[in-house]
Design a protein around this motif. Structure first.
Motif, mmCIF file in Angstrom:
data_model
loop_
_atom_site.group_PDB
_atom_site.id
_atom_site.type_symbol
_atom_site.label_atom_id
_atom_site.label_comp_id
_atom_site.label_asym_id
_atom_site.label_seq_id
_atom_site.Cartn_x
_atom_site.Cartn_y
_atom_site.Cartn_z
ATOM 1 N N MET A 164 66.660 44.472 29.129
ATOM 2 C CA MET A 164 65.454 43.667 28.933
ATOM 3 C C MET A 164 65.129 43.521 27.451
ATOM 4 O O MET A 164 64.801 42.429 26.974
ATOM 5 C CB MET A 164 64.277 44.302 29.677
ATOM 6 N N TYR A 168 65.055 40.105 24.651
ATOM 7 C CA TYR A 168 64.000 39.768 23.687
ATOM 8 C C TYR A 168 64.540 39.699 22.258
ATOM 9 O O TYR A 168 64.034 38.950 21.424
ATOM 10 C CB TYR A 168 62.874 40.798 23.744
ATOM 11 N N SER A 325 54.720 37.948 24.873
ATOM 12 C CA SER A 325 55.065 37.867 26.290
ATOM 13 C C SER A 325 55.212 39.283 26.830
ATOM 14 O O SER A 325 55.410 40.237 26.055
ATOM 15 C CB SER A 325 56.359 37.083 26.511
ATOM 16 N N SER A 326 55.114 39.436 28.146
ATOM 17 C CA SER A 326 55.194 40.777 28.728
ATOM 18 C C SER A 326 55.699 40.720 30.155
ATOM 19 O O SER A 326 55.635 39.681 30.822
ATOM 20 C CB SER A 326 53.817 41.458 28.697
ATOM 21 N N LYS A 327 56.218 41.861 30.610
ATOM 22 C CA LYS A 327 56.644 42.053 31.985
ATOM 23 C C LYS A 327 56.027 43.356 32.470
ATOM 24 O O LYS A 327 56.121 44.382 31.792
ATOM 25 C CB LYS A 327 58.167 42.118 32.080
ATOM 26 N N GLN A 329 55.306 46.172 35.722
ATOM 27 C CA GLN A 329 55.701 46.727 37.023
ATOM 28 C C GLN A 329 54.947 48.033 37.205
ATOM 29 O O GLN A 329 55.193 48.996 36.493
ATOM 30 C CB GLN A 329 57.214 46.963 37.058
#
Length: 340
Positions: A164, A168, A325-327, A329
């Motif tokens: 990931m 980026y 931006s971000s993810k 969980q």
């Protein structure tokens, strides 16, 4: 509770490095890498006073000279020693600030670029969470069970997190990457072995984390000879010149920093235009966390600087970073932002 014992071999013994020779200004270093019976490289250096520096060597010298800065006054450090951003070259080099005259050198396996480097009498107390990770036991356990428990909070695991992060960092491939708060070097080693970057600096405030990082590195001859350096520094006082770094990674670190705002401001300062900052951390709570759960969770995490999604974005933006931006969980977040 049983305690872990360590037997770390100083870098100069592992590399079998002779004393650094004094050469005239026209000399050129020619390192020749050999592998001894113990699997570690030893370096034989020959000098020739008849060959001028090639353009790529000059470029490497300038890059190295402009990267490190005095943590006191941020002036670029002058360097005496072999070229290169790697363990052997850094170990054999001495650094000095022209402005404040302070000198910096390697402590067996890492370069100490903290403000307190070399002080004999002065000491200062650090936050409990900072001292925790300076413990030899925690440093030893970090990759031997501690980090694995992060999966309970939604962390997808080091391999997936690395992939990931690499996505980026696509726009800054070939540049210099600094892995701040690197811990035992879990991701520093992955970045160095990927061959994606011209140099990787594994940086942490914990002396024992850096020793543990070297303990892992020395098992891999390819890593020992790669462009990977170990540096002790404070994330709120990064020892790099402004606009000198292409990428900064901070894995599971932001919540441990005494002042996230100071740290992100420093990261912004050292990034080049177009440079990318990628971090992961534990969130205090997410947008989907029920309101009734938020106060207890906030009290439970009060010893750490766990932020919300909104706070992390606001912090990056207020420090001048863009393209956020971000993810997310569960309580895991990976975020990215870029310097304009």
């Amino acid at each position: 509770m049983a305690t872990a014992s360590f037997s770390l071999q100083p870098l100069h013994k592992a590399f079998s490095i002779p004393n650094y020779p004094q050469l005239d200004s026209n000399s050129r270093f020619r390192p020749h890498l050999r592998y001894s019976s113990n699997g570690f490289p030893s370096i034989a250096i020959r000098a020739s006073s008849t060959v001028t520096l090639e353009p790529d060597t000059i470029s490497q010298q300038n890059q190295s000279a402009e990267l490190f800065a005095c943590p006191v006054c941020y002036e670029p450090l002058t360097r005496k020693g072999p070229l290169g951003l790697n363990l052997e070259a850094i170990y054999r080099s001495g650094f000095k600030c022209k402005k404040c005259k302070k000198s910096y050198s390697s402590k067996e396996i890492y370069l100490d670029l903290t403000v307190t480097a070399g002080l004999r009498d002065y000491s200062e107390d650090q936050p409990t969470r900072t001292e925790l990770f300076r413990s030899p036991l925690v440093s030893f356990l970090y990759e031997r069970g501690w980090r694995q428990n992060f999966s309970q909070g939604g962390f997808p695991g080091p391999d997936e997190e690395f992939k990931m992060a690499q996505d980026y960092f696509k726009s800054v491939e070939g540049g210099v990457l600094v892995d701040v708060s690197c811990g035992s070097g879990l991701f520093s080693r992955k970045f160095a072995k990927s061959g994606t970057y011209s140099g990787v600096v594994a940086l942490d405030f914990s002396e024992n984390m850096l020793r543990q990082s070297y303990d892992f590195i020395k098992r891999d001859a390819a890593l020992l000879s790669s462009n990977l350096a170990l540096v002790r520094a404070d994330v709120s006082r990064l020892p790099f010149t402004s606009c000198s770094v292409d990428a900064v990674h901070a894995g599971a670190a932001l919540h441990c920093w005494p002042s996230p705002s100071n740290a992100v401001a420093e990261i912004t300062r050292i990034l080049r235009s177009g440079g990318v900052f990628v971090g992961t951390t534990f969130l205090r709570y997410t947008r989907s966390t029920p309101g009734i759960i938020r106060p207890p969770r906030q009290r439970f995490l009060q010893n750490y600087n766990n932020l919300t999604e909104e706070e992390i974005e606001d912090l990056c933006t207020s420090c001048g970073l863009t393209n956020y931006s971000s993810k997310v969980q569960q309580s895991f977040i990976m975020f990215s932002a870029q310097k304009p």
